[in-house]
Design a protein around this motif. Structure first.
Motif, mmCIF file in Angstrom:
data_model
loop_
_atom_site.group_PDB
_atom_site.id
_atom_site.type_symbol
_atom_site.label_atom_id
_atom_site.label_comp_id
_atom_site.label_asym_id
_atom_site.label_seq_id
_atom_site.Cartn_x
_atom_site.Cartn_y
_atom_site.Cartn_z
ATOM 1 N N ARG A 179 105.567 5.826 -30.623
ATOM 2 C CA ARG A 179 105.479 7.133 -31.263
ATOM 3 C C ARG A 179 104.039 7.355 -31.710
ATOM 4 O O ARG A 179 103.248 6.398 -31.783
ATOM 5 C CB ARG A 179 106.440 7.241 -32.447
ATOM 6 C CG ARG A 179 106.206 6.229 -33.558
ATOM 7 C CD ARG A 179 107.331 6.286 -34.585
ATOM 8 N NE ARG A 179 107.234 5.251 -35.591
ATOM 9 C CZ ARG A 179 106.745 5.446 -36.813
ATOM 10 N NH1 ARG A 179 106.300 6.648 -37.158
ATOM 11 N NH2 ARG A 179 106.702 4.463 -37.676
ATOM 12 N N LEU A 180 103.705 8.588 -32.002
ATOM 13 C CA LEU A 180 102.347 8.901 -32.430
ATOM 14 C C LEU A 180 102.061 8.303 -33.795
ATOM 15 O O LEU A 180 102.874 8.399 -34.720
ATOM 16 C CB LEU A 180 102.131 10.410 -32.518
ATOM 17 C CG LEU A 180 101.969 11.196 -31.220
ATOM 18 C CD1 LEU A 180 101.745 12.664 -31.561
ATOM 19 C CD2 LEU A 180 100.840 10.660 -30.369
ATOM 20 N N GLY A 181 100.895 7.702 -33.919
ATOM 21 C CA GLY A 181 100.410 7.313 -35.230
ATOM 22 C C GLY A 181 99.652 8.464 -35.854
ATOM 23 O O GLY A 181 99.664 9.596 -35.362
ATOM 24 N N SER A 182 98.991 8.178 -36.957
ATOM 25 C CA SER A 182 98.161 9.176 -37.625
ATOM 26 C C SER A 182 96.724 8.686 -37.559
ATOM 27 O O SER A 182 96.405 7.613 -38.057
ATOM 28 C CB SER A 182 98.599 9.358 -39.081
ATOM 29 O OG SER A 182 97.788 10.307 -39.727
ATOM 30 N N ARG A 183 95.867 9.450 -36.909
ATOM 31 C CA ARG A 183 94.469 9.052 -36.739
ATOM 32 C C ARG A 183 93.569 10.135 -37.322
ATOM 33 O O ARG A 183 93.683 11.300 -36.984
ATOM 34 C CB ARG A 183 94.155 8.818 -35.270
ATOM 35 C CG ARG A 183 92.683 8.684 -34.946
ATOM 36 C CD ARG A 183 92.444 8.183 -33.538
ATOM 37 N NE ARG A 183 92.669 6.750 -33.447
ATOM 38 C CZ ARG A 183 92.168 5.986 -32.471
ATOM 39 N NH1 ARG A 183 91.451 6.524 -31.513
ATOM 40 N NH2 ARG A 183 92.405 4.692 -32.446
ATOM 41 N N ARG A 184 92.702 9.733 -38.234
ATOM 42 C CA ARG A 184 91.666 10.629 -38.739
ATOM 43 C C ARG A 184 90.327 9.943 -38.532
ATOM 44 O O ARG A 184 90.272 8.742 -38.235
ATOM 45 C CB ARG A 184 91.881 10.958 -40.222
ATOM 46 C CG ARG A 184 91.816 9.745 -41.135
ATOM 47 C CD ARG A 184 92.159 10.108 -42.572
ATOM 48 N NE ARG A 184 91.155 10.961 -43.164
ATOM 49 C CZ ARG A 184 90.100 10.496 -43.848
ATOM 50 N NH1 ARG A 184 89.929 9.191 -44.030
ATOM 51 N NH2 ARG A 184 89.222 11.328 -44.358
ATOM 52 N N TYR A 185 89.259 10.708 -38.693
ATOM 53 C CA TYR A 185 87.929 10.148 -38.470
ATOM 54 C C TYR A 185 87.121 10.207 -39.761
ATOM 55 O O TYR A 185 87.168 11.203 -40.503
ATOM 56 C CB TYR A 185 87.213 10.913 -37.352
ATOM 57 C CG TYR A 185 87.787 10.593 -35.991
ATOM 58 C CD1 TYR A 185 87.221 9.620 -35.194
ATOM 59 C CD2 TYR A 185 88.932 11.244 -35.532
ATOM 60 C CE1 TYR A 185 87.765 9.301 -33.953
ATOM 61 C CE2 TYR A 185 89.479 10.939 -34.295
ATOM 62 C CZ TYR A 185 88.888 9.969 -33.517
ATOM 63 O OH TYR A 185 89.439 9.650 -32.298
ATOM 64 N N VAL A 186 86.403 9.121 -40.036
ATOM 65 C CA VAL A 186 85.553 9.044 -41.225
ATOM 66 C C VAL A 186 84.093 9.013 -40.776
ATOM 67 O O VAL A 186 83.782 8.671 -39.632
ATOM 68 C CB VAL A 186 85.890 7.802 -42.076
ATOM 69 C CG1 VAL A 186 87.306 7.902 -42.619
ATOM 70 C CG2 VAL A 186 85.741 6.509 -41.259
ATOM 71 N N ASN A 187 83.208 9.357 -41.697
ATOM 72 C CA ASN A 187 81.769 9.449 -41.381
ATOM 73 C C ASN A 187 81.556 10.345 -40.156
ATOM 74 O O ASN A 187 80.849 9.987 -39.211
ATOM 75 C CB ASN A 187 81.171 8.057 -41.128
ATOM 76 C CG ASN A 187 81.360 7.135 -42.308
ATOM 77 O OD1 ASN A 187 81.234 7.558 -43.458
ATOM 78 N ND2 ASN A 187 81.672 5.878 -42.049
ATOM 79 N N VAL A 188 82.179 11.516 -40.201
ATOM 80 C CA VAL A 188 82.243 12.367 -39.015
ATOM 81 C C VAL A 188 80.897 12.983 -38.661
ATOM 82 O O VAL A 188 80.509 13.025 -37.488
ATOM 83 C CB VAL A 188 83.296 13.475 -39.218
ATOM 84 C CG1 VAL A 188 83.259 14.475 -38.071
ATOM 85 C CG2 VAL A 188 84.682 12.862 -39.334
ATOM 86 N N PHE A 189 80.151 13.478 -39.641
ATOM 87 C CA PHE A 189 78.939 14.234 -39.346
ATOM 88 C C PHE A 189 77.676 13.423 -39.628
ATOM 89 O O PHE A 189 77.532 12.834 -40.696
ATOM 90 C CB PHE A 189 78.912 15.532 -40.162
ATOM 91 C CG PHE A 189 79.936 16.530 -39.707
ATOM 92 C CD1 PHE A 189 79.751 17.243 -38.544
ATOM 93 C CD2 PHE A 189 81.095 16.736 -40.444
ATOM 94 C CE1 PHE A 189 80.691 18.166 -38.111
ATOM 95 C CE2 PHE A 189 82.047 17.646 -40.025
ATOM 96 C CZ PHE A 189 81.845 18.362 -38.850
ATOM 97 N N HIS A 190 76.768 13.426 -38.659
ATOM 98 C CA HIS A 190 75.461 12.810 -38.809
ATOM 99 C C HIS A 190 74.432 13.923 -39.019
ATOM 100 O O HIS A 190 74.201 14.735 -38.119
ATOM 101 C CB HIS A 190 75.091 11.988 -37.573
ATOM 102 C CG HIS A 190 75.979 10.803 -37.384
ATOM 103 N ND1 HIS A 190 75.846 9.948 -36.317
ATOM 104 C CD2 HIS A 190 76.999 10.315 -38.118
ATOM 105 C CE1 HIS A 190 76.751 8.988 -36.396
ATOM 106 N NE2 HIS A 190 77.472 9.203 -37.479
#
Length: 258
Positions: A179-190
Motif C-alpha cells: 500500500r502507499l506510504g506517506s512521503r514528504r520532502y525536507v530541505n526542499v529549497f536551495h
C-alpha cells in the motif's frame, strides 16, 4: 496484445527502450512519449497550444511518436488519435527513480498510466529505485512477466485499477503487494544568488517516509518493501473520494448555512 508505452523521462530515455524491448515478444508495442523530460508534471495536460506528434527513430531503429506535451497528453493522444485501435494495456516507464507514497501525485510516469485507466484501459506504471546508474534489466523483465495477467481477461485487475510497480536497484529478493506510504520532502529549497544579486531557488529535497496507520489493511508499505530490496506492487485508483467522511458531512447538512 496491443500495448501503448509512454514515460516522463522523454522519448530517448533508456528505461523506455528497455521496456519496449522486453514487451516486444508479447505483441504490438506502440511508443508515444514526450519529446523532452517531463518529470514532476503530474497530470497536467496541454490546452492552450497545439500538440505536434512527430515520428522519430528509437535506439533499436524502430519508430515511435514524439509529442511536445505532457505524459498524460501522450497517452490521451495515442489512444484517441495515433494508434489504429485502442490498446489492451498502457505501460508507463521505466522511470529513473522511484515513485513511492505521495510521489504518485506529482509523477508524470504515474499520471501517464492514470490517463490509461481514465479511458478504461488497464494500466501500469513502472519505476526503478535508482537514479545515478540505472540498470533497467530486472524492472523490464518484471513488467513483461506481469503484463499478460493485467490485460482484460487476465484476472489481476479491473480496467479502473492502476498497478504502480517500483523495483529496487540490483537483484530483487522477491515481490510484495503493498500500500502507499506517506512521503514528504525536507530541505526542499536551495536558496542561491545569481551574478546580478537576484535571489532564486532550486527545488530538491530529501525524502522522509512514514507509515500511515490503517488497521483495516494488512499490507506492507511500498517504501519499506523497496528498502528491504523487494519489488513493490501497489494497486491505485483515481477516485480520491474519502468515503468515511460522507456520512459525517451528511449529518452536518442541516446546520450548514445556505
Amino acid at each position: 496484445m496491443r500495448i501503448l508505452i509512454s514515460n516522463d523521462d522523454g522519448i530517448h530515455a533508456g528505461g523506455l527502450l528497455a521496456l519496449k524491448k522486453a514487451l516486444a515478444p508479447l505483441g504490438e508495442v506502440y511508443v508515444v512519449a514526450p519529446e523532452h523530460e517531463k518529470s514532476g508534471t503530474g497530470h497536467g495536460i496541454t490546452a492552450h497550444k497545439p500538440l505536434r506528434p512527430k515520428q522519430v527513430e528509437l535506439g533499436d531503429r524502430s519508430m515511435g511518436w514524439s509529442v511536445n506535451g505532457t505524459p498524460a497528453d501522450c497517452v490521451k493522444l495515442g489512444i484517441e488519435a495515433l494508434l489504429p485501435k485502442a490498446p489492451d494495456l498502457v505501460i508507463s516507464g521505466i522511470n529513473r527513480g522511484a515513485n513511492l507514497g505521495t510521489d504518485v501525485l506529482y509523477s508524470g510516469t504515474v499520471s501517464a498510466a492514470i490517463e490509461g485507466i481514465i479511458n478504461g484501459i488497464p494500466s501500469v506504471a513502472v519505476s526503478l529505485a535508482e537514479y545515478e546508474n540505472p540498470d533497467f534489466q530486472h524492472a523490464a523483465a518484471f513488467a513483461a512477466r506481469i503484463a499478460p495477467v493485467l490485460v482484460p481477461g487476465g484476472g489481476a485487475a479491473s480496467e479502473f485499477t492502476l498497478i504502480n510497480i517500483n523495483v529496487p536497484s540490483g537483484q530483487p529478493r522477491g515481490v510484495k503487494i503493498t500500500r502507499l506510504g506517506s512521503r514528504r520532502y525536507v530541505n526542499v529549497f536551495h536558496k542561491r544568488i545569481d551574478p546580478r544579486g537576484g535571489v532564486y531557488y532550486w527545488m530538491a529535497g530529501e525524502p522522509e517516509d512514514s507509515v500511515p496507520q490503517n488497521p483495516s489493511v494488512d499490507a506492507d508499505v511500498d517504501a519499506e518493501a523497496i528498502k528491504n530490496n523487494f519489488i513493490s506492487v501497489t494497486p491505485l485508483q483515481f477516485d480520491l473520494t474519502e468515503y468515511r467522511s460522507i456520512p459525517k458531512l451528511a449529518k452536518l447538512l442541516p446546520v450548514l448555512p445556505d
